[in-house]
Each structure stands twice: as C-alpha cells, then as structure tokens.
Design a protein around this motif. Structure first.
Motif, short mmCIF file in Angstrom:
data_model
loop_
_atom_site.label_atom_id
_atom_site.label_comp_id
_atom_site.label_asym_id
_atom_site.label_seq_id
_atom_site.Cartn_x
_atom_site.Cartn_y
_atom_site.Cartn_z
N ARG A 70 0.83 -1.21 0.00
CA ARG A 70 0.00 0.00 0.00
C ARG A 70 0.86 1.26 0.00
NH1 ARG A 70 -4.70 -1.74 4.39
NH2 ARG A 70 -5.20 -3.73 3.42
N LEU A 71 1.95 1.24 0.79
CA LEU A 71 2.85 2.38 0.78
C LEU A 71 3.52 2.54 -0.58
CD1 LEU A 71 4.62 2.01 4.25
CD2 LEU A 71 3.04 3.81 3.57
N PHE A 72 3.93 1.41 -1.17
CA PHE A 72 4.61 1.46 -2.46
C PHE A 72 3.68 2.05 -3.53
CE2 PHE A 72 5.25 -0.59 -6.58
CZ PHE A 72 6.53 -0.14 -6.88
N ASN A 73 2.45 1.62 -3.57
CA ASN A 73 1.50 2.12 -4.57
C ASN A 73 1.28 3.63 -4.42
OD1 ASN A 73 1.12 -0.40 -5.71
ND2 ASN A 73 -0.64 -0.89 -4.43
N PHE A 74 1.24 4.10 -3.19
CA PHE A 74 1.03 5.53 -2.96
C PHE A 74 2.21 6.35 -3.49
CE2 PHE A 74 1.45 9.31 -0.22
CZ PHE A 74 0.25 9.94 -0.53
N GLU A 119 -1.94 1.76 -14.43
CA GLU A 119 -2.81 0.91 -13.62
C GLU A 119 -2.93 1.46 -12.20
OE1 GLU A 119 -3.01 -3.71 -12.00
OE2 GLU A 119 -1.74 -3.19 -13.73
N ILE A 120 -1.81 1.93 -11.66
CA ILE A 120 -1.84 2.52 -10.32
C ILE A 120 -2.60 3.84 -10.33
CG2 ILE A 120 -0.40 3.52 -8.49
CD1 ILE A 120 1.74 1.45 -9.19
N ARG A 121 -2.39 4.66 -11.36
CA ARG A 121 -3.08 5.95 -11.45
C ARG A 121 -4.59 5.78 -11.55
NH1 ARG A 121 -0.59 11.03 -10.88
NH2 ARG A 121 -2.07 11.83 -12.40
N GLN A 122 -5.03 4.71 -12.21
CA GLN A 122 -6.46 4.50 -12.38
C GLN A 122 -7.18 4.24 -11.06
OE1 GLN A 122 -6.83 1.35 -15.24
NE2 GLN A 122 -6.23 2.64 -16.99
N ARG A 123 -6.45 3.81 -10.06
CA ARG A 123 -7.06 3.57 -8.76
C ARG A 123 -7.44 4.86 -8.06
NH1 ARG A 123 -3.54 -0.64 -5.41
NH2 ARG A 123 -5.25 -0.20 -3.99
N GLY A 124 -6.82 5.96 -8.46
CA GLY A 124 -7.18 7.26 -7.92
C GLY A 124 -6.37 7.64 -6.69
N TRP A 135 -7.22 9.47 -3.99
CA TRP A 135 -7.87 9.35 -2.67
C TRP A 135 -7.97 7.91 -2.21
CZ3 TRP A 135 -7.71 13.52 -0.08
CH2 TRP A 135 -7.82 14.76 -0.71
N ALA A 136 -8.17 7.01 -3.14
CA ALA A 136 -8.23 5.58 -2.77
C ALA A 136 -6.86 5.10 -2.28
CB ALA A 136 -8.68 4.74 -3.96
N LEU A 137 -5.80 5.51 -2.97
CA LEU A 137 -4.45 5.14 -2.56
C LEU A 137 -4.09 5.80 -1.23
CD1 LEU A 137 -2.59 5.38 -5.99
CD2 LEU A 137 -3.17 3.30 -4.74
N LEU A 138 -4.48 7.05 -1.05
CA LEU A 138 -4.20 7.75 0.20
C LEU A 138 -4.90 7.07 1.37
CD1 LEU A 138 -2.98 10.16 1.74
CD2 LEU A 138 -5.07 11.44 1.17
N LYS A 139 -6.14 6.66 1.14
CA LYS A 139 -6.89 5.97 2.20
C LYS A 139 -6.22 4.66 2.58
CE LYS A 139 -11.39 3.84 3.10
NZ LYS A 139 -12.72 3.53 2.52
#
Length: 225
Positions: free
Chosen positions: A79-83, A211-216, A218-222
């Motif tokens: 989760r940290l990596f994706n953010f 693919e990561i950007r498509q998650r948005g 705010w979703a990644l931040l959460k």
C-alpha cells in the motif's frame, strides 16, 4: 590449566550447536560446580539473568518485531509502495525510488531492518524483476534501503544501545533522522544513474504506472494512511 579447560569446554558447547544463552549460563555456574567455595553460585547467575531481562526499555524490542509481522501480513508495504509510485512511477528510476521511500517509511514504522527487508522485498523484488530490472539490482536496493531500519528512528538498535549505555533514546532518535534521509537520497541518486545507464522498459513501466493511477489518489491515500 583451569582456564584452558574452560575455553575448551566453551568451544565444544558452541560446536555442539547449543544455544548461546545456554552456553554462557553453563559457563557461569561452572566455577561454583568445580569449587563449592566460589562466591558466585547458580542462584547469583539466575538473579543476574532476571535483572538483565527485567527491563522496561527492552520490552520495546519484541513489540517492534510483533508490529513488523502484523504489518507484513497486512500488506502495508504494498500500500505504501503504490502511494509513492503514484507520484514518481513514470519518471526515470521511479519504481526503484518508490521502493526506497517505502523501505524508509516501513523502517520508521517497524524499527527493524530484517522486518523491512522481508516485508518490502517479498513484494518489490518480484515486481521490479517483472518490470525488466536485474534481480541483483532489485535485491541490492531493497537490502540496503531496508537496512535503514537501524538508522531511521525509532530503531531497535537505538533502544538496546540506550539501555546498555544509559544513553538518551530521544537524542539517539533525533541524531538518526538526517543520516537516514541522506542515505536514502543517495540510494535514489544511484538508482537514477543506474537506470539511465542500463535503460528501462518504458512500455511495461507506463502500463503499471497507469494501472496505479487508475485507482485514484484518494483511494491510494486511504489505503496507505
């Protein structure tokens, strides 16, 4: 003669793969067994061992290890990596730098280098390999960046040292912030140089970045929060 027997027995016990704690426990009570008039007996050994373990400060060590295991099982590193990859994944050496920043944050949370290398490496090394990076490069980045758990506060090593040397844990934590950040920044500079020299598979990188950007955001931040 007695000293020679002492060291021979010590070597024999270590070669026999007896736990180090047991070896030193036996060697501590050995003089009182050989000479009953020796002033330091088994009861004194047990008392010293209990006094050494009865430390409120050292209680942080197993609790740090437990927290690292919980975070590893909970997928915190991914989760940290994706953010972080959301911001720099499309840049040169973006994903390796995101791994380094992830290691720095994970090290600051867990306080343990082995926990950081294990949790982040299990996720990031196969990912970097799939992006076309060499396995040696991927493993080296995670190993060195994960080792920042010793430097970036809070650190288990700082706690153990402060308890043994009667030093201030807060001062040790403060002293480790800037060196940890500088080492992490140096690793990012090297990663940029390495990727510029050896090249990257931009097609794969952009596909995963999108693919990561498509998650948005705010979703990644959460998730990362």
């Amino acid at each position: 003669m007695a000293i020679g027997v002492f060291f021979i027995l010590l070597a024999v016990l270590l070669v026999a793969a007896m736990p180090v704690g047991g070896v030193f426990g036996i060697m501590s009570i050995l003089p009182s067994i050989i000479n009953p008039s020796f002033p330091y007996g088994a009861a004194d050994v047990a008392r010293s061992m209990f006094a050494g373990m009865n430390s409120f400060t050292l209680l942080a060590v197993p609790l740090f290890m437990v927290s690292g295991m919980i975070m590893a099982e909970g997928g915190l590193s991914e989760r940290l990596f994706n953010f972080f990859a959301y911001f720099i994944g499309n840049k040169t050496a973006g994903f390796p730098c995101a791994v380094i920043v992830t290691c720095m944050f994970y090290a600051a949370i867990s306080g343990s280098s082995p926990a950081t290398v294990s949790a982040v490496g299990a996720m990031s090394i196969p990912f970097l390999e799939s992006m076309g990076y060499e396995k040696i490069f991927a493993a080296s980045i995670v190993t060195v960046a994960g080792g920042l758990g010793v430097i970036i506060p809070p650190s288990i090593s700082y706690i153990v040292y402060s308890a043994a040397a009667n030093a201030s844990p807060s001062k040790l934590f403060t002293a480790g912030i800037i060196p940890g950040i500088l080492i992490g920044f140096s690793l990012m500079v090297y990663s940029y140089y390495y990727c510029r020299k050896h090249g990257e598979d931009k097609e794969k990188l952009l596909a995963n970045y999108n693919e990561i950007r498509q998650r948005g955001f705010w979703a990644l931040l959460k998730d990362s929060f």
